[in-house]
Design a protein around this motif. Structure first.
Motif, PDB file in Angstrom:
ATOM      1  N   HIS A 197      27.191   3.346 -12.006  1.00 21.94           N
ATOM      2  CA  HIS A 197      27.814   4.204 -13.013  1.00 21.94           C
ATOM      3  C   HIS A 197      29.336   4.285 -12.869  1.00 21.94           C
ATOM      4  O   HIS A 197      29.999   4.914 -13.693  1.00 21.94           O
ATOM      5  CB  HIS A 197      27.229   5.613 -12.914  1.00 21.94           C
ATOM      6  N   SER A 247      20.098   3.034 -25.775  1.00 28.20           N
ATOM      7  CA  SER A 247      21.290   3.804 -26.117  1.00 28.20           C
ATOM      8  C   SER A 247      21.656   3.647 -27.593  1.00 28.20           C
ATOM      9  O   SER A 247      21.370   2.631 -28.223  1.00 28.20           O
ATOM     10  CB  SER A 247      22.461   3.346 -25.242  1.00 28.20           C
ATOM     11  N   THR A 248      22.322   4.658 -28.118  1.00 30.72           N
ATOM     12  CA  THR A 248      22.723   4.618 -29.528  1.00 30.72           C
ATOM     13  C   THR A 248      23.963   3.762 -29.745  1.00 30.72           C
ATOM     14  O   THR A 248      24.136   3.184 -30.800  1.00 30.72           O
ATOM     15  CB  THR A 248      23.012   6.043 -30.040  1.00 30.72           C
ATOM     16  N   THR A 249      24.851   3.660 -28.740  1.00 30.03           N
ATOM     17  CA  THR A 249      26.086   2.907 -28.941  1.00 30.03           C
ATOM     18  C   THR A 249      26.395   2.007 -27.752  1.00 30.03           C
ATOM     19  O   THR A 249      26.030   2.297 -26.606  1.00 30.03           O
ATOM     20  CB  THR A 249      27.297   3.853 -29.133  1.00 30.03           C
ATOM     21  N   THR A 251      29.468   1.524 -26.740  1.00 32.58           N
ATOM     22  CA  THR A 251      30.514   2.230 -25.988  1.00 32.58           C
ATOM     23  C   THR A 251      29.917   3.130 -24.910  1.00 32.58           C
ATOM     24  O   THR A 251      30.417   3.185 -23.785  1.00 32.58           O
ATOM     25  CB  THR A 251      31.380   3.072 -26.941  1.00 32.58           C
ATOM     26  N   LYS A 252      28.834   3.820 -25.240  1.00 36.08           N
ATOM     27  CA  LYS A 252      28.194   4.698 -24.253  1.00 36.08           C
ATOM     28  C   LYS A 252      27.671   3.904 -23.062  1.00 36.08           C
ATOM     29  O   LYS A 252      27.839   4.310 -21.901  1.00 36.08           O
ATOM     30  CB  LYS A 252      27.049   5.479 -24.902  1.00 36.08           C
ATOM     31  N   ASP A 256      28.932   4.367 -19.277  1.00 36.81           N
ATOM     32  CA  ASP A 256      27.895   4.764 -18.313  1.00 36.81           C
ATOM     33  C   ASP A 256      27.831   3.804 -17.126  1.00 36.81           C
ATOM     34  O   ASP A 256      27.351   4.168 -16.050  1.00 36.81           O
ATOM     35  CB  ASP A 256      26.525   4.813 -18.990  1.00 36.81           C
ATOM     36  N   SER A 262      35.372  -0.490 -23.722  1.00 34.16           N
ATOM     37  CA  SER A 262      34.220  -1.166 -24.318  1.00 34.16           C
ATOM     38  C   SER A 262      34.520  -2.648 -24.556  1.00 34.16           C
ATOM     39  O   SER A 262      33.618  -3.482 -24.538  1.00 34.16           O
ATOM     40  CB  SER A 262      33.827  -0.485 -25.637  1.00 34.16           C
TER      41      SER A 262
END
Length: 286
Positions: A197, A247-249, A251-252, A256, A262
């Motif tokens: 992470h 994940s939705t994106t 970038t996340k 993470d 990104s």
């Protein structure tokens, strides 16, 4: 027929008078390439020398992961491919030799000697074992010979170098594999997984196995076949493949996994997979 590009060569050994030779090849890729389709080499064993990076082979139902300085022998008439994996970023040599003595002498050796070498190599087929620095020197000398004009002298050199290569391969296949390096890599793997992470620094990895940073870099590259930073990024990208399905994106997922931007994540992801994160995410089943 010989194939030569700026980052890949395939040599027909028959054209150099190696009667039981099929082909010798070398690639050095800076990015992944399409994977190998299922195929087999009739009557010929194949020795794969992974010098840098990583490569996967599927032999039958078994999957093998080669890292830098690993050797794998594929037995004759065996269907193999890279499975779902691409041809990876890195450097790899391969050698294909006909096993049956009816094709002629191997590198002008008496049949008893060539049979001994090939049988010893076949005993270690479908098993990964470690290479050594002298192998790289022999392989590079072979590449140089194939770049020269074909002559009687070059054919003598090719046969001599192939003999040296086979002898060294046999000796390495019989060498007891060291466990100490494996244990250290396992310690590092556990630590990296627990800290995916965030940014993982080389000096903290070195401290973990009680080495100076300079020595650790050299030791790690020799042991794993790639620099520590690349090794860490490969593990992050494997985790990213899983995360992108949930994940939705993009970038996340990037943040993470400790990537600072990104864009850097996307560049790293494509380098090791051949796809952008978005393309990979959109290709997954909903």
């Amino acid at each position: 027929m010989n194939l030569k590009t700026h980052n890949r060569i395939v040599i027909n050994l028959q054209e150099y008078g190696v009667k039981r030779g099929v082909s010798f090849g070398h690639y050095k890729y800076n990015e992944v390439k399409p994977g190998l389709e299922s195929h087999q080499h009739q009557g010929a064993l194949e020795i794969c020398y992974c010098m840098k990076g990583q490569q996967h082979y599927k032999i039958g139902d078994s999957m093998y992961e080669l890292n830098g300085n690993d050797i794998l022998v594929v037995p004759p008439d065996t269907i193999h491919s890279t499975g779902k994996f691409p041809e990876d970023k890195g450097e790899l040599f391969w050698l294909q030799i006909l096993v049956c003595p009816s094709y002629g002498k191997l590198c002008n050796l008496p049949n008893q000697q060539s049979d001994f070498l090939l049988n010893a190599i076949l005993e270690r087929s479908e098993y990964i074992f470690k290479g050594a620095f002298q192998l790289k020197l022999i392989l590079e000398k072979l590449v140089l010979q194939f770049k020269k004009k074909d002559s009687i002298l070059s054919r003598i050199m090719v046969n001599q170098l192939l003999t040296e290569l086979l002898i060294e391969t046999v000796l390495l296949s019989q060498k007891k594999q060291q466990l100490s390096s494996t244990k250290k890599i396992n310690i590092l793997d556990t630590y990296i997984v627990e800290n995916l992470h965030r940014i993982i620094y080389v000096d903290e990895l070195a401290k973990l196995v009680s080495m100076s940073t300079g020595y650790f870099k050299a030791w790690f590259k020799e042991t794993a076949g790639m620099p520590p930073k690349e090794y860490v990024n490969r593990m992050k990208i494997e985790q990213a493949k899983v995360a992108l399905q949930n994940s939705t994106t993009v970038t996340k997922v990037a943040f993470d996994l400790g990537f600072t931007t990104s864009q850097y994540f996307a560049t790293t992801f494509k380098k090791f997979t051949g796809y952008s994160p978005s393309t990979f995410k959109n290709s997954q089943p909903k």
